[in-house]
Design an enzyme around this catalytic site. Structure first.
Site, short mmCIF file in Angstrom:
data_model
loop_
_atom_site.label_atom_id
_atom_site.label_comp_id
_atom_site.label_asym_id
_atom_site.label_seq_id
_atom_site.Cartn_x
_atom_site.Cartn_y
_atom_site.Cartn_z
CG LEU A 16 -1.95 1.16 1.23
CD1 LEU A 16 -2.86 1.11 0.00
CD2 LEU A 16 -2.79 1.15 2.49
CD1 TRP A 41 8.84 5.91 19.32
CD2 TRP A 41 10.58 6.96 18.41
NE1 TRP A 41 8.54 7.25 19.29
CE2 TRP A 41 9.60 7.93 18.74
CE3 TRP A 41 11.77 7.40 17.81
CZ2 TRP A 41 9.77 9.29 18.50
CZ3 TRP A 41 11.94 8.77 17.58
CH2 TRP A 41 10.95 9.70 17.91
CD GLU A 58 6.60 21.63 16.95
OE1 GLU A 58 6.89 20.45 16.76
OE2 GLU A 58 5.47 22.12 16.79
CG HIS A 94 7.52 19.40 10.87
ND1 HIS A 94 7.71 20.18 11.97
CD2 HIS A 94 7.73 18.13 11.26
CE1 HIS A 94 8.02 19.40 13.00
NE2 HIS A 94 8.05 18.16 12.59
N1 GLN Z 1 18.91 14.43 16.96
C1 GLN Z 1 17.76 14.02 16.21
C2 GLN Z 1 17.81 14.67 14.84
O1 GLN Z 1 18.20 15.75 14.71
C3 GLN Z 1 16.49 14.40 16.90
C4 GLN Z 1 15.27 14.00 16.10
C5 GLN Z 1 13.97 14.07 16.86
O2 GLN Z 1 13.80 14.79 17.78
N2 GLN Z 1 12.99 13.33 16.45
O3 GLN Z 1 17.42 14.08 13.87
#
Ligand code: GLN
Ligand code: ZN
Length: 776
Positions: free
Chosen positions: A24, A580, A684, A713
């Site tokens: 998919l 994860w 963020e 993003h």
């Molecule tokens: N050190 C990781 C990166 O810069 C952190 C990524 C993340 O926070 N998901 O890719």
């Protein structure tokens, strides 16, 4: 109501839909890139659904008894409901046809955005790694049944001789997971839309009944989650009112309410009181409900005893015991199912030729779990004797697991048992700050990045060639060193202050470490859907964790040898490694967290000994593992924060510890962030325009902070002015001597063009704000 077909004795709440070869994903992405047609995509999807149904029958589910869940989705099950019930946000109105229907291209546009129109926000689905799209609703939102996918898929199955069970996100959960649309009053509560939404679900019931569906499954996991805006009481009231209407529908299938991801507990009574024909309860995370005084004579309990969220083989004897106790609840019937949809586990162990043969006997993926369900249902119906051999097999495998080498390692256990409070503590923060300032000698508002630089096609190709044996490891490592040298040179040229090596050598920020730590195994084909077409291949943590050798030191050392500026060491924290991966279920999470914490501590100390002055330990998953039940929060925050501190507290006073969290809604975990006790925390902040800074200050956080000054993003390059504006906002709420300037997250998914341009602007904006500050 149609003649009452009993709820199937064996069933699963949902099934993976990405395809056992990720068909998919390939089909969707090929369509997105214009390489194949919409017909190709819909044909692939139909074939996948057909394959799933016939495979489930081969595994022992019934072909025509509603035991096969109709749980396919092109992207996400919440987006499916948004489309079906006409809840697409106004900015996408032009995608709808006259009857309010979204076609498949439009569906993807809502998921992924287009031009100025931002996609729906994505967020974590309960305590899993799956992300759903968040409905946006306001007081004027209206609903009606416009999508036909549920009935279409039921009919598609029927045409092939199957009678399946449509699976739909329930109305209460749909609203409880929604957010207020832009322009809605700040205190708008989406649950108030229930009376408007339920009639659309009634239409669905009528449509399914018309098609001859004997059962429908409404997923209502909101009922087990205490972290939602709506209280348990509000949710229970919503369930009572919604299902009163739904059950009163004259012509409808029987309804099963499924409550995966946790115990129903006090909400069980409310669900039972609706009079719904079946309730699927999670008996892996939750325990048997108290049914005293509750009339279940018309209700089937679908007992979710097989774990849909982790990959361990079940002890069938224990599970049978739970089922036998469930029979004591006094329900009309007890049937066997999974605790959650199986969408969170890979397809099958049969695809894992390279996995250790012994380890494989301890595991169970979606196909194997379906077999476990079928076996248990047989045991329940015919007595233990009928499945004796399989019960013994499962017990033997699990006994062997317990005593297998590597599962319980004396030295590892001794090390965690010997931990004392001082292992989690560092010097006073002020003292650290002074010592680090002297050692690092940074300008005000130091600039840095979050760790990764773009993972270019060349890097991926080199890694794949190395894995296939076409590129010798020597050549591969030389390619990675060349990449690191370029990344260092670029950062020097851009004028960044604290550099990174760029993480070129990492396939993934968790898998990289899992492959180097003892106690983990990697799969070849163990893909699970993370969101949309994105899949991840979680590692399996099966034994006690230790670090046989340094994991990152030579890369960091090499990078540092190329520059006089400090290079940050870069590690993934214990909680994120656990979140994860598939973690073992036979020891407390705290024990595993401390084991990983100690392994990382050794790495941190080795980095320090190699001359690395700043070390970042990423914990982007700290919030997502937060338990769904409030009573479990304190213990979780204690061990999760503890494992981070354990990994970082072994350093000298003048070694600077950084952490990174990539979200901006801290809520429940804001004190935990302070308790991590990092010297610098990057977060963020660009999309929320630095909103988080006053919140952090209010929580008492008073160490270094790097609010992201642009969103990574999207490929858009932020202007100098924009970044400068955000930094000016930041210095208003944070002591400027504590402030850092960095992007929101790592740059691995970006291309070099936009990365270079964005970082150039970041440095220029920072220099301008520094100048203002020194004038002031
Ligand atoms: N050190 C990781 C990166 O810069 C952190 C990524 C993340 O926070 N998901 O890719
Ligand atoms: Zn991040």
């Amino acid at each position: 109501m149609s003649t009452a077909l009993p709820f199937p004795r064996a069933s699963v709440l949902g099934y993976p839909r990405i395809g056992n070869q990720r068909q998919l994903k390939r089909a969707v992405e090929s369509y997105w890139s214009g390489k194949s047609s919409l017909e190709d995509l819909t044909e692939t999807a139909a074939q996948l659904r057909r394959d799933t149904r016939s495979r489930l029958v081969e595994l022992g589910l019934g072909k025509d008894d509603a035991s096969i869940p109709e749980s396919f989705s092109f992207y996400d099950q919440v987006l499916d409901a948004i489309a079906a019930f006409g809840a697409v946000p106004a900015r996408f109105a032009s995608l709808l046809d006259d009857s309010g229907r979204l076609d498949l291209p439009g569906y993807f546009t809502v998921a992924r955005g287009k031009g100025e129109d931002a996609p729906l926000e994505m967020t974590k689905w309960f305590d899993t790694n799956y992300h759903y799209l968040v409905p946006e609703l306001g007081p004027d939102s209206a609903f009606s049944l416009v999508g036909t996918q549920y009935v279409d898929q039921f009919n598609e199955a029927k045409a092939d001789g199957f009678v399946t069970r449509p699976v739909v996100v329930g109305p209460v959960t749909f609203l409880a997971l929604s957010k207020a649309a832009e322009g809605a009053p700040a205190n708008f509560n989406p649950l108030t839309l229930l009376p408007a939404l339920v009639p659309a679900y009634v239409s669905l019931l009528e449509q399914l009944a018309e098609a001859g569906a004997p059962w429908v499954q409404f997923d209502e996991p909101a009922l087990v989650n205490e972290n939602l805006v709506a209280s348990g009481q509000e949710l229970r009231e919503a369930v009572a009112s919604a299902y009163e209407t739904l059950l009163a529908t004259a012509n409808r299938p029987q309804i099963a309410i499924a409550a995966p991801y946790g115990g129903l507990e006090e909400s069980f009574a409310a669900v039972a009181a609706t009079g719904v024909e079946a309730i699927a309860i999670d008996l892996v995370k939750g325990s048997l409900p108290d049914a005293t005084g509750i009339d279940l004579s018309g209700t089937t309990i679908a007992a979710g005893v097989i774990d849909g969220h982790n990959i361990w083989r079940a002890n069938l004897s224990d599970k049978l015991a739970i089922l036998e106790r469930a029979e004591g609840l006094g329900a009309a019937a007890v049937t066997v199912t999974t605790s959650t949809s199986l969408q969170h586990v890979p397809y099958t162990l049969d695809a894992e030729a390279k996995l250790d043969a012994e380890l494989k006997t301890w595991l169970s993926f979606a196909e194997e779990k379906t077999r476990e369900v079928v076996t248990l249902a047989r045991g329940l119906a015919e007595g233990r004797g009928a499945i004796e051999e399989l019960v013994t097999d499962s017990r033997t495998a699990l006994d062997r697991r317990e005593s297998a080498p590597g599962v319980n390692v004396a030295e590892v256990r001794a090390a965690t048992a010997a931990l004392t409070a001082t292992d989690f503590d560092r010097e006073d923060a002020e003292e650290r700050r002074a010592a680090q300032a002297t050692r690092l000698n940074l300008p005000p508002l130091p600039t840095t990045t979050i760790g990764s630089f773009p993972q270019t096609t060349a890097i991926r190709k080199a890694r794949a060639a190395n894995a296939r044996g076409e590129l010798a490891t020597e050549g591969y490592e030389q390619a990675m060193r060349d990449e690191i040298a370029q990344v260092i040179a670029l950062q020097e040229e851009l004028g960044l202050d604290v550099l990174v090596h760029g993480e070129a050598e990492r396939n993934d920020m968790v898998q990289y470490f899992a492959e180097l730590l003892d106690g983990f195994a990697a799969t070849e084909n163990g893909w699970v859907q993370s969101y949309g077409s994105r899949c991840t291949r979680p590692s399996i943590q099966w034994g006690d964790v230790s670090r046989p050798a340094p994991m990152t030191v030579r890369w960091a050392e090499f990078a540092q040898s190329l520059t006089r500026k400090p290079v940050k060491g870069m590690l993934t924290g214990p909680v994120t490694i656990m979140a994860w991966s598939f973690v073992r279920d036979d020891v407390p999470l705290r024990e595993t967290a401390n084991q990983i914490g100690l392994a990382l501590r050794a790495e941190v100390n080795d980095l320090e000994a190699a001359g690395i002055a700043a070390i970042q330990v990423d914990e982007p998953a700290l919030r997502e593992l937060l338990p769904l039940k409030k009573r479990d929060h304190a213990d979780y925050l204690d061990w999760s924060v503890g494992s981070f501190r354990l990994s970082t507290a072994g350093v000298r006073v003048d070694t600077q510890i950084h952490t990174h969290l990539c979200y901006s809604e801290f809520g429940e975990v804001i004190d935990a962030i302070d308790n991590l006790n990092a010297d610098v925390t990057s977060i963020e902040a660009a999309r929320s325009r630095m909103e988080i800074l006053p919140e952090l200050a209010d929580a008492g956080y008073s160490r270094g902070v790097g609010p992201g000054v642009y969103d990574i993003h999207s490929p858009r390059v932020p202007s100098v002015g924009e970044i400068q504006e955000l930094l000016e906002l930041a210095v208003k709420s944070v002591d400027p001597t504590l402030l850092w300037s960095n992007p929101d997250c790592g740059l691995k998914t970006r291309g070099y063009d936009e990365t270079v341009a964005s970082l150039r602007n970041l440095v220029e904006a920072t220099v301008a704000v520094r100048a203002q500050q020194s004038e002031a």
